[in-house]
Design a protein around this motif. Structure first.
Motif, PDB file in Angstrom:
ATOM      1  N   ARG A 171       0.657  -1.481   0.267  1.00 43.36           N
ATOM      2  CA  ARG A 171      -0.276  -0.288  -0.155  1.00 43.36           C
ATOM      3  C   ARG A 171       0.977   1.211   0.294  1.00 43.36           C
ATOM      4  NH1 ARG A 171      -2.909  -3.571  -0.946  1.00 43.36           N
ATOM      5  NH2 ARG A 171      -4.962  -4.749   0.535  1.00 43.36           N
ATOM      6  N   GLY A 173      -0.525   4.317  -0.270  1.00 41.80           N
ATOM      7  CA  GLY A 173      -1.318   6.242  -0.459  1.00 41.80           C
ATOM      8  C   GLY A 173      -0.632   6.828   1.115  1.00 41.80           C
ATOM      9  N   LYS A 174      -0.465   6.247   2.217  1.00 40.43           N
ATOM     10  CA  LYS A 174      -0.324   6.831   3.324  1.00 40.43           C
ATOM     11  C   LYS A 174       0.896   7.548   3.484  1.00 40.43           C
ATOM     12  CE  LYS A 174      -2.387   4.181   6.606  1.00 40.43           C
ATOM     13  NZ  LYS A 174      -2.231   2.627   8.114  1.00 40.43           N
ATOM     14  N   THR A 184      -2.210  11.894  -5.498  1.00 40.50           N
ATOM     15  CA  THR A 184      -2.105  11.584  -4.831  1.00 40.50           C
ATOM     16  C   THR A 184      -3.236  11.163  -4.033  1.00 40.50           C
ATOM     17  OG1 THR A 184      -1.658  13.419  -3.432  1.00 40.50           O
ATOM     18  CG2 THR A 184      -2.795  11.573  -2.167  1.00 40.50           C
ATOM     19  N   HIS A 188      -4.106   6.611  -3.771  1.00 40.54           N
ATOM     20  CA  HIS A 188      -5.377   6.172  -3.353  1.00 40.54           C
ATOM     21  C   HIS A 188      -5.903   5.016  -4.318  1.00 40.54           C
ATOM     22  CE1 HIS A 188      -4.248   8.173   0.416  1.00 40.54           C
ATOM     23  NE2 HIS A 188      -5.032   9.267  -0.169  1.00 40.54           N
ATOM     24  N   ASP A 191      -3.738   2.006  -4.230  1.00 36.80           N
ATOM     25  CA  ASP A 191      -3.994   0.805  -2.946  1.00 36.80           C
ATOM     26  C   ASP A 191      -5.902   0.539  -3.573  1.00 36.80           C
ATOM     27  OD1 ASP A 191      -1.769   1.909  -1.939  1.00 36.80           O
ATOM     28  OD2 ASP A 191      -3.017   3.729  -0.759  1.00 36.80           O
TER      29      ASP A 191
END
Length: 430
Positions: A171, A173-174, A184, A188, A191
């Motif tokens: 993942r 996104g974070k 961004t 996401h 993800d």
């Protein structure tokens, strides 16, 4: 316009503004003059205008002294004072790019500035504050933009490589922190795609396990029957029914697996559509299911509209509704009732088929799980429940037609399955 667009816009706008401010600051601090070519043009124009004024006010002697002084300036200007043809001054004082004509008592006098030439290098060097400021601010803004764009792209590239290697748990996104822009959003979305791939991967593994398990059970019973026949051929008439039943079960299982695989393949499912009265279809299914209901002591009842026509694949829709009604019959207790309610929704745009049984019901945790392949209701323990493909096929078939299927508890007990199918008809529904 998106956030990335505005970041680029403001970066370029501030870069240009920064260049201007830096040039003004450098010129002010160091007292720099404009580039030689442009400055000399301004000086020559000013000297010519001044010389013409001196000539007009004080005569040729004064302008000669003025010309001598002009030739000794830091940036000298050579003035040539000469007599001109009287006709040149008849229309009054004339002004050209590098000369002036003045009518004096002594006659028509021309004042000409001898143009000084500079090399290209000298002219370019005159722009060094602008060049320096442009290079510094451009490098700074380019560095920021490169960092702003390349870092998330490298992160995305790393995530894609992990996916290619089979790591569906990655993942990214974070890692983008609190940024809010299109890049961004891509992270996401990555993800979400990775999570779906992870689910598909787990579903595939579970499907292989369940298929192998379901195929092994009837095959094991067939092997056992074959072993008994080897030891006691006289039991062939008794075991033949068992063998045929297991073969039918295998055939049905393989057919359901192939149907579900085709529906879940993600590729466009090719099927013909024709106008079908869904209420008549429900009535036909209920009529066939009434015999099975009698064997279980279950009564079937249909309540609702008289007709509802839609362009669908009759075979798929029949199978989808039949799976739900037959499940309701199987799970209803003896003496119970299965009620099938039909209603027109959304101003005639959809038909709702609501199947209510009087079985033991299901916990909330299984309301969605029962629509997944090979999931059985835990509360029944009924061997007749099948292998858990019927409702999975139902959901896939209904959603393929743009509809929906969901389950929820009935009161005081039982299960309700609601099927919604879009309607397309040339005649009004009633």
């Amino acid at each position: 316009m998106g956030r990335v667009f505005w970041r680029f816009f403001w970066t370029l706008a501030l870069t240009i503004a920064g260049v201007i401010l830096v040039v003004v600051a450098i010129s002010t601090i160091f007292g720099l003059s404009p580039p030689k070519g442009a400055a000399q043009d301004l000086i020559e124009t000013a000297i010519l205008d001044s010389a013409a004024t001196v000539l007009k006010d004080s005569g040729t002697g004064a302008v000669a002294r003025f010309a001598a002084a002009a030739s000794s300036f830091n940036r000298p200007v050579d003035l040539i004072v000469a007599n001109a043809e009287p006709a040149d001054c008849q229309s009054g004082p004339a002004v050209t790019a590098m000369s002036r004509l003045v009518q004096t008592p002594e006659g028509c006098i021309s004042i000409t500035a001898k143009r000084m030439s500079y090399s290209i290098v000298a002219k370019i060097l005159g722009f060094w504050p602008i060049i320096f400021a442009g290079i510094i601010t451009s490098l700074a803004s380019a560095l920021w933009l490169a960092r702003y764009l390349l870092w998330p792209l490298e992160t995305l590239q790393s995530g894609l490589r992990s996916l290619a290697k089979g790591d569906f748990h990655v993942r990214i996104g974070k890692t983008f922190g609190h940024r809010k822009d299109e890049i961004t959003a891509v992270g996401h979305d990555f993800d979400i795609a990775a999570a779906k791939l992870d689910d598909f991967h787990l579903s595939q593994q579970r499907l292989f396990h369940d298929v192998s398990h379901e195929l092994r059970s009837p095959l094991s019973r067939l092997q056992a029957a074959a072993g008994i026949l080897k030891q006691n051929p006289a039991r062939l008439p008794d075991l033949l029914l068992r063998i045929n039943r297991e073969i039918d079960r295998l055939d049905g299982l393989v057919e359901e697996i192939l149907t579900l695989a085709q529906l879940e393949s993600g590729e466009p499912y090719q099927f013909d559509k024709q106008p079908v009265d869904l209420v008549e279809l429900v009535n036909a299914i209920v009529e066939d299911g009434a015999f099975e209901g009698q064997a279980h002591g279950v009564v079937l009842e249909v309540i609702g509209v008289d007709t509802a026509v839609s362009h669908v694949n009759g075979e798929l829709i029949y199978r989808a509704i039949e799976n739900v009604i037959r499940n309701a019959i199987k799970y209803s207790e003896p003496g119970g009732k299965v009620v099938i309610r039909t209603a027109i929704l959304a101003g005639g745009k959809a038909l709702q088929i609501r199947v209510e049984d009087t079985g033991p019901g299901l916990p909330d945790s299984q309301m969605e799980a029962i629509f997944r392949p090979f999931v059985r209701a835990e509360s029944t323990g009924d061997a007749r429940a099948g292998v858990g493909l019927g409702l999975a096929i139902t959901r896939q078939a209904i959603e393929l037609h743009g509809g929906s299927v969901r389950a929820h508890k009935a009161q005081p007990r039982g299960l309700i399955v609601e099927i919604v199918v879009p309607l397309t008809s040339d005649r009004p529904q009633r």
